[in-house]
Motif scaffolding. Structure first.
Motif, PDB file in Angstrom:
ATOM      1  N   ASN A 387       0.842  -1.191   0.000  1.00 43.32           N
ATOM      2  CA  ASN A 387       0.000   0.000   0.000  1.00 43.32           C
ATOM      3  C   ASN A 387       0.878   1.242   0.000  1.00 43.32           C
ATOM      4  O   ASN A 387       1.490   1.590   1.018  1.00 43.32           O
ATOM      5  N   SER A 388       0.948   1.918  -1.157  1.00 44.22           N
ATOM      6  CA  SER A 388       1.759   3.130  -1.240  1.00 44.22           C
ATOM      7  C   SER A 388       1.004   4.359  -0.747  1.00 44.22           C
ATOM      8  O   SER A 388       1.587   5.429  -0.599  1.00 44.22           O
ATOM      9  N   VAL A 389      -0.302   4.208  -0.485  1.00 43.62           N
ATOM     10  CA  VAL A 389      -1.105   5.318   0.056  1.00 43.62           C
ATOM     11  C   VAL A 389      -0.814   5.471   1.545  1.00 43.62           C
ATOM     12  O   VAL A 389      -0.518   6.570   2.032  1.00 43.62           O
ATOM     13  N   ASN A 390      -0.883   4.355   2.282  1.00 44.56           N
ATOM     14  CA  ASN A 390      -0.686   4.376   3.735  1.00 44.56           C
ATOM     15  C   ASN A 390       0.684   3.866   4.171  1.00 44.56           C
ATOM     16  O   ASN A 390       0.960   3.777   5.368  1.00 44.56           O
ATOM     17  N   SER A 391       1.532   3.485   3.200  1.00 46.14           N
ATOM     18  CA  SER A 391       2.881   2.987   3.488  1.00 46.14           C
ATOM     19  C   SER A 391       2.848   1.800   4.451  1.00 46.14           C
ATOM     20  O   SER A 391       3.413   1.824   5.550  1.00 46.14           O
ATOM     21  N   VAL A 392       2.171   0.744   4.021  1.00 47.31           N
ATOM     22  CA  VAL A 392       2.043  -0.432   4.872  1.00 47.31           C
ATOM     23  C   VAL A 392       2.023  -1.696   4.025  1.00 47.31           C
ATOM     24  O   VAL A 392       1.540  -1.694   2.892  1.00 47.31           O
ATOM     25  N   ILE A 393       2.601  -2.763   4.561  1.00 41.76           N
ATOM     26  CA  ILE A 393       2.466  -4.106   3.994  1.00 41.76           C
ATOM     27  C   ILE A 393       1.421  -4.814   4.839  1.00 41.76           C
ATOM     28  O   ILE A 393       1.495  -4.782   6.067  1.00 41.76           O
ATOM     29  N   SER A 394       0.467  -5.460   4.196  1.00 46.54           N
ATOM     30  CA  SER A 394      -0.541  -6.174   4.966  1.00 46.54           C
ATOM     31  C   SER A 394      -0.908  -7.476   4.282  1.00 46.54           C
ATOM     32  O   SER A 394      -0.759  -7.627   3.061  1.00 46.54           O
ATOM     33  N   ILE A 395      -1.394  -8.412   5.088  1.00 45.95           N
ATOM     34  CA  ILE A 395      -1.866  -9.707   4.597  1.00 45.95           C
ATOM     35  C   ILE A 395      -3.272  -9.892   5.153  1.00 45.95           C
ATOM     36  O   ILE A 395      -3.472  -9.880   6.371  1.00 45.95           O
ATOM     37  N   ASN A 396      -4.251 -10.026   4.261  1.00 47.26           N
ATOM     38  CA  ASN A 396      -5.633 -10.091   4.705  1.00 47.26           C
ATOM     39  C   ASN A 396      -6.493 -10.834   3.694  1.00 47.26           C
ATOM     40  O   ASN A 396      -6.033 -11.174   2.599  1.00 47.26           O
TER      41      ASN A 396
END
Length: 480
Positions: A387-396
């Motif tokens: 996510n380049s909007v919120n600067s986060v890597i996530s797994i969902n």
């Protein structure tokens, strides 16, 4: 005609001979259909808190760990950080002072030493070969300041401070009881030191570095180490996640300052990886630092111990923060034959492109250009989102449902605007994600990877996919 027939017979025989000698590798190119996973776990129980030590003398990794239930000391050894072998360790006369008599190891001349908490002091074990241990003499004990820390200290880690030419011991020291159920833990990361350049001159001075007052949180498996011209205080904090203890947390010392010249309490908290990499430890092999921990066995938490992660190299960035990446040699060894590719393409919001075929284990790489957008690598219903909007890597499973998240890791703002290179190691129900060779995220997910479709999605905004490939992930038996 007879000569041609003779030639053909000889040629066929030669091919059969070469194949039998292993020069033609049709079987190896195809790869095994079944085998042993590269993420290690004991066949009979989880791997608990790990304490890696690299022995330069034998060029061997010794991974001491605790067995769930009775917290007995156990040992794994490895030459390559992939293939781990259980080794028996014993205490002299089979009467150890405590079940966890070997934790972190420090070299002391021709001997190896380990320290463990024992309320009013930290006791010490010693060994000549890392396999047979015995009590160290009493003058090796590290006294606790029980006037300040009435309930003693535990989780000791001993190291050498070359600047001051003294030994130090970082531990969790308690002003109040240790039971999280009481909800009233008051503890600190505290530092003990020797007065001289030996391990028998411990003083009673125990300095508080960071305090965790009044609550259920407490630091576990703390360490201190130096990289470049900065000291780092490293721990995992209990009481913040469903896993109990988790994510690797650290504080950065000032450039050129000695340990006790830093005001550790005032420094901001930083983290490496996510909540599913628990009780991690950093160890030095003479050239590089590596981080190992255990990946929670149950995706919803509530268990203790799990699989060991692949070796994450820990290194320093120019601003002093730490970065992690998959060890380069290990990364090459675990990768099998390329299975499919996706050519350069533009993916518009809501659209996707898929790899040909289905997969039960995989090594996936993708190169994106992102600008206020979210790129996802989907393995069945599981989405790995950059996510380049919120600067986060996530797994969902559903980015709009907070309860569907398995792991997240926030990175510095703007880190994912521009070129982003991702590598995903997917095995069974474990994911390890590496981004730009700076950021890593481990996760236990709810779905086993079995005949899953793998695709690239533009979850938000438009995504420029520069290239993507999927490789077979080798089984342990295929790794040389």
């Amino acid at each position: 005609m007879k000569k041609i027939l003779t030639f053909l017979i000889i040629a066929v025989m030669a091919l059969l001979l070469l194949s039998g000698c292993g020069i033609i590798f049709n079987k190896e190119e195809k790869g095994l259909e079944k085998g042993t996973s590269i993420h290690y776990i004991n066949p009979n129980y989880n791997i608990g808190d790990v304490h890696p030590f690299y022995d330069e003398k034998t060029a061997t990794w010794y991974m001491f760990y605790l067995k769930p239930g009775d917290y007995a000391s156990k040992l794994l050894v490895s030459k390559d950080m992939i293939k781990w072998e259980e080794k028996d360790i014993n205490f002299e006369h089979n009467i150890p002072p405590t079940k966890y008599y070997v934790l972190g190891v420090i070299k002391d001349g021709d001997k190896y030493r380990s320290y463990y908490g024992s309320t009013t002091f930290h006791g010490s074990s010693e060994s000549m070969d890392l396999l047979l241990w015995k009590n160290s003499p009493s003058d090796y004990k590290v006294p606790n300041d029980i006037k300040t820390f009435l309930f003693g200290a535990c989780d000791s880690f001993t190291f050498y401070d070359a600047e001051e030419k003294v030994y130090r011991c970082i531990s969790t020291a308690y002003r109040t009881g240790r039971n999280p159920a009481d909800g009233n833990i008051d503890c600190s990361m505290a530092l003990s030191s020797t007065s001289q350049n030996n391990l028998t001159s411990w003083t009673k001075d125990q300095r508080e570095l960071i305090r965790f007052p009044k609550g259920i949180t407490r630091p576990e498996c703390s360490q201190m180490f130096k990289i470049g011209n900065r000291w780092y205080l490293f721990t995992s904090i209990y009481g913040r996640t469903n896993n109990g203890v988790g994510r690797p947390t650290y504080w950065i010392g000032d450039v050129g300052k000695k340990i006790l010249e830093n005001d550790w309490q005032s420094k901001p908290e930083n983290s490496l990886d996510g909540d599913d990499l628990c009780a991690a430890q950093v160890a030095f092999d003479g050239k590089k630092n590596y981080m190992f921990g255990w990946i929670e066995k149950k995706w919803q938490g509530g268990d203790w111990g799990g699989h060991i992660n692949l070796p994450h190299e820990v290194y320093q960035l120019s601003d002093g923060t730490l970065a992690t990446r998959l060890d380069k040699t290990v990364g090459k060894k675990i990768r099998g034959k390329k299975a499919a590719t996706i050519a350069k393409t533009q993916i518009n919001k809501g659209d996707s492109v898929a790899f040909e075929g289905v997969y039960s284990r995989a090594d996936i790489v993708a190169d994106f250009t992102l600008s206020n957008s979210v790129a996802s690598i989907a393995i069945g219903e599981i989405k790995i989102q950059i996510n380049s909007v919120n600067s986060v890597i996530s797994i969902n499973k559903d980015e709009n449902d907070p309860t569907s998240y398995f792991a997240t890791y926030r990175v510095p703002k703007g880190a994912f605007n521009g070129n982003v290179k991702v590598r995903v190691i997917a095995e069974d129900d474990i994911l390890e994600i590496f981004v730009n060779e700076k950021y890593a995220l481990c996760a236990r997910i709810s779905d086993m990877m079995k005949d899953k479709k793998v695709e690239i999605l533009a979850s938000k905004g438009n995504v420029a996919l520069n290239s993507a490939s999927i490789y077979k992930l080798k089984f342990l038996e295929e790794i040389k």
